[in-house]
Design an enzyme around this catalytic site. Structure first.
Site, mmCIF file in Angstrom:
data_model
loop_
_atom_site.group_PDB
_atom_site.id
_atom_site.type_symbol
_atom_site.label_atom_id
_atom_site.label_comp_id
_atom_site.label_asym_id
_atom_site.label_seq_id
_atom_site.Cartn_x
_atom_site.Cartn_y
_atom_site.Cartn_z
ATOM 1 N N SER A 111 4.350 2.775 5.661
ATOM 2 C CA SER A 111 3.003 2.284 5.984
ATOM 3 C C SER A 111 2.301 3.303 6.866
ATOM 4 O O SER A 111 2.922 3.861 7.762
ATOM 5 C CB SER A 111 3.098 0.950 6.731
ATOM 6 N N ILE A 112 1.012 3.520 6.608
ATOM 7 C CA ILE A 112 0.300 4.458 7.494
ATOM 8 C C ILE A 112 -0.060 3.794 8.818
ATOM 9 O O ILE A 112 -0.440 4.461 9.762
ATOM 10 C CB ILE A 112 -0.991 5.022 6.847
ATOM 11 N N ASP A 113 0.046 2.466 8.885
ATOM 12 C CA ASP A 113 -0.486 1.754 10.056
ATOM 13 C C ASP A 113 0.380 1.878 11.313
ATOM 14 O O ASP A 113 -0.096 1.649 12.412
ATOM 15 C CB ASP A 113 -0.662 0.262 9.719
ATOM 16 N N GLU A 127 -10.338 -0.082 12.311
ATOM 17 C CA GLU A 127 -10.952 -1.091 11.435
ATOM 18 C C GLU A 127 -10.693 -2.517 11.932
ATOM 19 O O GLU A 127 -11.464 -3.421 11.646
ATOM 20 C CB GLU A 127 -10.472 -0.936 9.977
ATOM 21 N N GLY A 151 -5.765 1.054 9.681
ATOM 22 C CA GLY A 151 -4.708 0.591 10.585
ATOM 23 C C GLY A 151 -4.537 -0.916 10.548
ATOM 24 O O GLY A 151 -3.693 -1.471 11.243
ATOM 25 N N ARG A 152 -5.360 -1.572 9.759
ATOM 26 C CA ARG A 152 -5.317 -3.039 9.657
ATOM 27 C C ARG A 152 -5.425 -3.681 11.046
ATOM 28 O O ARG A 152 -6.420 -3.455 11.708
ATOM 29 C CB ARG A 152 -4.039 -3.478 8.946
ATOM 30 N N GLY A 171 0.838 -1.207 0.000
ATOM 31 C CA GLY A 171 0.000 0.000 0.000
ATOM 32 C C GLY A 171 0.868 1.250 0.000
ATOM 33 O O GLY A 171 1.902 1.286 0.664
ATOM 34 N N ARG A 220 -25.194 15.747 17.555
ATOM 35 C CA ARG A 220 -25.194 14.364 17.079
ATOM 36 C C ARG A 220 -24.004 13.564 17.616
ATOM 37 O O ARG A 220 -22.998 14.150 18.026
ATOM 38 C CB ARG A 220 -25.098 14.345 15.548
HETATM 39 O O1 F6P Z 1 -1.741 -1.040 5.252
HETATM 40 C C1 F6P Z 1 -2.270 0.176 4.855
HETATM 41 C C2 F6P Z 1 -3.758 0.113 4.679
HETATM 42 O O2 F6P Z 1 -4.223 1.386 4.310
HETATM 43 C C3 F6P Z 1 -4.536 -0.413 5.882
HETATM 44 O O3 F6P Z 1 -4.693 0.546 6.889
HETATM 45 C C4 F6P Z 1 -5.814 -0.867 5.227
HETATM 46 O O4 F6P Z 1 -6.406 -1.909 5.958
HETATM 47 C C5 F6P Z 1 -5.351 -1.376 3.892
HETATM 48 O O5 F6P Z 1 -4.095 -0.776 3.634
HETATM 49 C C6 F6P Z 1 -6.279 -1.066 2.748
HETATM 50 O O6 F6P Z 1 -5.777 -1.687 1.611
HETATM 51 P P1 F6P Z 1 -6.299 -1.391 0.120
HETATM 52 O O7 F6P Z 1 -5.674 -0.129 -0.335
HETATM 53 O O8 F6P Z 1 -5.850 -2.564 -0.649
HETATM 54 O O9 F6P Z 1 -7.787 -1.226 0.204
#
Ligand code: F6P
Length: 366
Positions: free
Chosen positions: A150-152, A251, A195-196, A11, A187
């Protein structure tokens, strides 16, 4: 002249272009030829024009470009030995025997495997008549250096990964926007973030935006109790005069029975207590856009160190991963770090949440 290739894989994340820029310029500065590989491992397999020799000016302006300009791909064929052999031939053809990979744990594991198979692959290429022994004499080993893009922020042993702070910044900005409309209507909002399997983005964003409640995988919620707890926290905050309620859901959030906590369920719980509730799933806006200053300097310093590591390594040096610990750029053993990162997932599966957190905090400083 040392020839180095740099590629991005998995990613995309903000700051990947900055890392490539740093590798290109540091490489040229230290007298090397630097190639970029287009489309990740896919490009290694295709070879030819997919490996492009870079000049100093080719990366001008890349500090403020989001995504990855050289492209990225998830390439299944590279996982097969035959794919790796093609990649080895393409690299040898260009005289390249060092590869800097910026990606997540999957991409880095692939790179290390490629390195361990390399001598055998070269042997095979010679026995098949593709190259003469003399042609491969100086390519008996492959140097691999990893950069974590990685953003995670899910890699053990390093404080932050390239892109994580940019995604965090974007989430905070979006939550601030949501606050305005949420307050206007009194609201509740559930904001689902990426973040996987890692709750770092959710936790940090929750702290930075004063969320009322945060769900993350590493602090799994009590299956029978979280609904009541959520209601009582939100009620308390409402009674103090708060107009809006914000719940951040990672997520990968789970309860202690390892059942995913979904935004829908959280919404149902808030609706039960009479709150007008909406769900916002932030999605890929978290990954797009330009890198924040933190990721720009991180990727720059790490890119430069990756080139230095290439020049210092011997065939026996374990592949390093460039990290950052307490504001110092460090080198850690790539495979140990990847192994620990995988053990976090295993610990969560085994419901050992404390172990998961301590594994993520493991440091490689003796
Ligand atoms: O690993 C980076 C990430 O953005 C995760 O946070 C997310 O679960 C996943 O990649 C989404 O992947 P894709 O771009 O294949 O939908």
């Amino acid at each position: 002249k040392k020839k180095i290739a740099v590629m991005t894989s998995g990613g995309d994340s903000p700051g990947m272009n900055v890392a490539v820029r740093a590798v290109v310029r540091a490489g040229i500065y230290y007298g090397c030829d630097v190639y970029t590989v287009y489309e990740g491992y896919e490009g290694l397999l295709r070879g030819g024009d997919m490996l492009h020799k870079m000049g100093w000016a080719d990366v001008r302006g890349w500090l403020s470009e989001g995504g990855t300009l050289i492209g990225t791909a998830r390439c299944l064929a590279f996982k097969e030995r035959v794919g790796m052999k093609k990649a080895a031939a393409n690299l040898i053809e260009k005289g390249i025997d060092a590869l800097i990979v910026c990606g997540g744990d999957g991409s880095l594991t692939g790179a290390d495997l490629f390195r361990s198979l390399w001598p055998g692959l070269v042997e095979e290429l010679v026995s098949e008549g593709r190259f003469t022994p003399a042609q491969v004499a100086q390519y008996r080993s492959l140097t691999i250096v990893g950069l974590v893009g990685s953003i995670d922020n899910d890699m053990s042993g390093t404080d932050s990964t390239i892109g994580a702070y940019s995604a965090l910044e974007r989430i905070c900005e979006m939550v601030d926007y949501i606050h305005a409309t949420a307050k206007s209507h009194s609201r509740a909002f559930i904001v689902e973030v990426m973040g996987r399997h890692c709750g770092w983005l959710a936790l940090m964003a929750g702290i930075a935006t004063a969320a009322d409640y945060i769900f993350i995988p590493e602090r799994a919620a009590e299956p029978d109790k979280w609904r009541e707890d959520l209601k009582s926290v939100c009620k308390r905050h409402k009674n103090k005069g708060r107009r809006n309620i914000t719940v951040i859901v990672a997520e990968g959030a789970l309860d202690k029975d390892l059942k995913p906590i979904t935004s829908e369920e959280v919404k149902d719980t808030l609706v039960e207590m009479g709150l007008d509730t909406r769900i916002t799933t932030l999605g890929h806006v978290q990954r797009g856009g330009t890198a924040v200053a933190h990721d720009r300097w991180l990727a720059t310093l790490q890119g430069v160190d990756a080139v230095k590591a290439v020049l210092e390594m011997t065939p026996d040096t374990p592949s390093p991963l460039i990290g950052i610990l307490e504001n110092k750029i460090i080198r850690m053993p790539l495979m140990e770090s990847v192994k620990l990162t995988k053990e976090v997932a295993t610990a969560i599966e085994a419901k050992d949440f404390d172990k998961a957190i301590s594994l993520r905090d493991t440091e490689f400083i003796e």
